[in-house]
Design an enzyme around this catalytic site. Structure first.
Site, short mmCIF file in Angstrom:
data_model
loop_
_atom_site.label_atom_id
_atom_site.label_comp_id
_atom_site.label_asym_id
_atom_site.label_seq_id
_atom_site.Cartn_x
_atom_site.Cartn_y
_atom_site.Cartn_z
N VAL A 118 49.95 -19.80 73.96
CA VAL A 118 50.54 -20.41 75.15
C VAL A 118 50.25 -19.57 76.39
O VAL A 118 49.95 -20.11 77.46
CB VAL A 118 52.06 -20.59 74.96
CG1 VAL A 118 52.75 -20.93 76.28
CG2 VAL A 118 52.35 -21.69 73.94
N GLU A 119 50.34 -18.26 76.25
CA GLU A 119 50.18 -17.38 77.41
C GLU A 119 48.76 -17.38 77.96
O GLU A 119 48.58 -17.49 79.18
CB GLU A 119 50.61 -15.95 77.05
CG GLU A 119 52.11 -15.77 76.87
CD GLU A 119 52.88 -15.94 78.17
OE1 GLU A 119 52.28 -15.78 79.25
OE2 GLU A 119 54.08 -16.24 78.11
N THR A 120 47.77 -17.21 77.10
CA THR A 120 46.40 -17.02 77.62
C THR A 120 45.32 -17.75 76.84
O THR A 120 44.14 -17.46 77.02
CB THR A 120 46.04 -15.52 77.62
OG1 THR A 120 46.04 -15.03 76.27
CG2 THR A 120 46.99 -14.71 78.47
#
Length: 363
Positions: A118-120
């Site tokens: 989700v983050e990167t």
């Protein structure tokens, strides 16, 4: 040649002076206060501010965050086949590290993988803003969150000094988050782990440190391995059930209160069980969900319930896909990729932090 060099020098000095003159008395007072509160000198903070540039695009982005979108739009950015498949691949390629981190820190492995996804997008989108500029812009020119981001600006200078970074070299998100797990400077300093004991903490490229640090973060924030995170539910009367909605994740109801208001709570949950009721916007109406302790832990990474739900749902799809892929490989459909090998252990610099060979202390 000498004339050109001299001209370049004058232009550089002029630019530096202009930036310094733009600092207000309030800015200078803030720098002095930050130097007193954090492990960084006023000279270093002033040098960093002089190099920093205001990014107006960041200010406009802060006022229209993606988390403000309705759930049915928000989830489409994360719960997609490409992110699920990349997550399965990431897990298979790094399963030795993930297994070790999940066991050591008692965190479900699929949550570690989903957070990074989700983050990167597993390192593909780590941000294009200079962290220095982002934290300066928000810490000195965004009054709504100036206290928080100015503190992170100081911690970034501290972190850069410890890591030997040039202030302007590090790229990250518009909010100043860095690396594959998008840690803010304070998080990098506090929960960054040298998981392979090589003497460095690299949350940009070193999969051991990245995975170990995400796992340690969750352990230190109270994750309970294999506890339920959230389950969908139904309500008899939407208006009555809405009375059970609360502002913060810490403000919960009991299972008994929810049942009294027509919210379906499975029998396995005792009447005294603290539960957060969630209502998400769908294209046609609402969906209702029960959220538990581990859901709240995910929101310490990002306060948005939409974010936490995306992480959880992505984690379940990645886990199922991973198990199916492993089963197929075991049945002879192919050979799994070789797991990453741990480099030879080195000396551990920070005895207060866990590494591949020590257990962290709980808060």
């Amino acid at each position: 040649m000498k004339i050109l060099s001299g001209l370049a020098c004058l232009l550089l000095l002029a630019g530096t002076a202009a930036l310094a003159e733009d600092l207000t008395p309030e800015d200078e007072a803030l720098l002095a206060d930050l130097a007193a509160k954090h492990e960084v000198s006023l000279a270093d903070l002033t040098a960093a501010v002089t190099e920093a540039k205001l990014q107006k695009k960041i200010l406009s982005t802060m006022d229209r965050p993606y988390e403000a979108k309705p759930w049915y739009i928000y989830r489409k950015n994360f719960i997609v086949p490409a992110r699920i498949n990349e997550g399965i691949d990431f897990w298979l390629k790094n399963e030795t590290i993930i297994d070790k981190a999940a066991e050591k820190f008692q965190v479900n492995p699929e949550i570690i993988v989903a957070i990074i996804g989700v983050e990167t997008f597993y390192g593909k989108n780590m941000g294009s803003f200079r962290v220095l500029d982002a934290l300066y812009t928000l810490g000195f020119r965004y009054p709504k969150r100036a206290e928080y981001f100015s503190g992170e600006f100081a911690r970034f200078v501290e972190l850069a000094n410890k890591q030997g970074w040039q202030y302007g070299d590090i790229k990250g998100s518009y909010a100043g988050a860095m690396g594959m797990g998008q840690f803010m400077p304070t998080s990098y300093l506090k929960w960054g782990v040298d998981f392979n004991n090589d003497g460095h903490i690299d949350l940009f490229k070193n999969k051991w440190d990245i995975i170990g640090s995400v796992a340690y973060y969750f352990q230190d924030h109270g994750w309970k391995k294999n506890w339920e995170v959230t389950v969908p539910t139904t309500v008899k009367d939407a208006d009555k059930a809405a009375l059970m909605l609360t502002e913060t994740m810490k403000d919960t109801r009991t299972a008994a209160e929810l049942r009294e208001h027509g919210v379906f709570v499975p029998e396995r949950f005792k009447d005294t069980m603290p539960i957060k009721l969630l209502r998400f916007d769908e294209e046609h109406g609402y969906s209702w969900h029960l959220a538990f302790h581990n859901f709240r832990v995910i929101t310490t990474y990002n306060r948005s319930p939409l974010y936490a739900m995306s992480v959880y749902q992505l984690s379940q799809m990645i886990r199922d896909g991973y198990l199916n892929r492993k089963k197929a490989l075991a049945e002879g459909a192919g050979k799994p990729p070789k797991p990453a090998k741990a480099p030879a252990p080195g000396k551990k610099k920070d005895a207060k932090k866990p590494s591949g060979g020590s257990q962290p202390k709980k808060k």
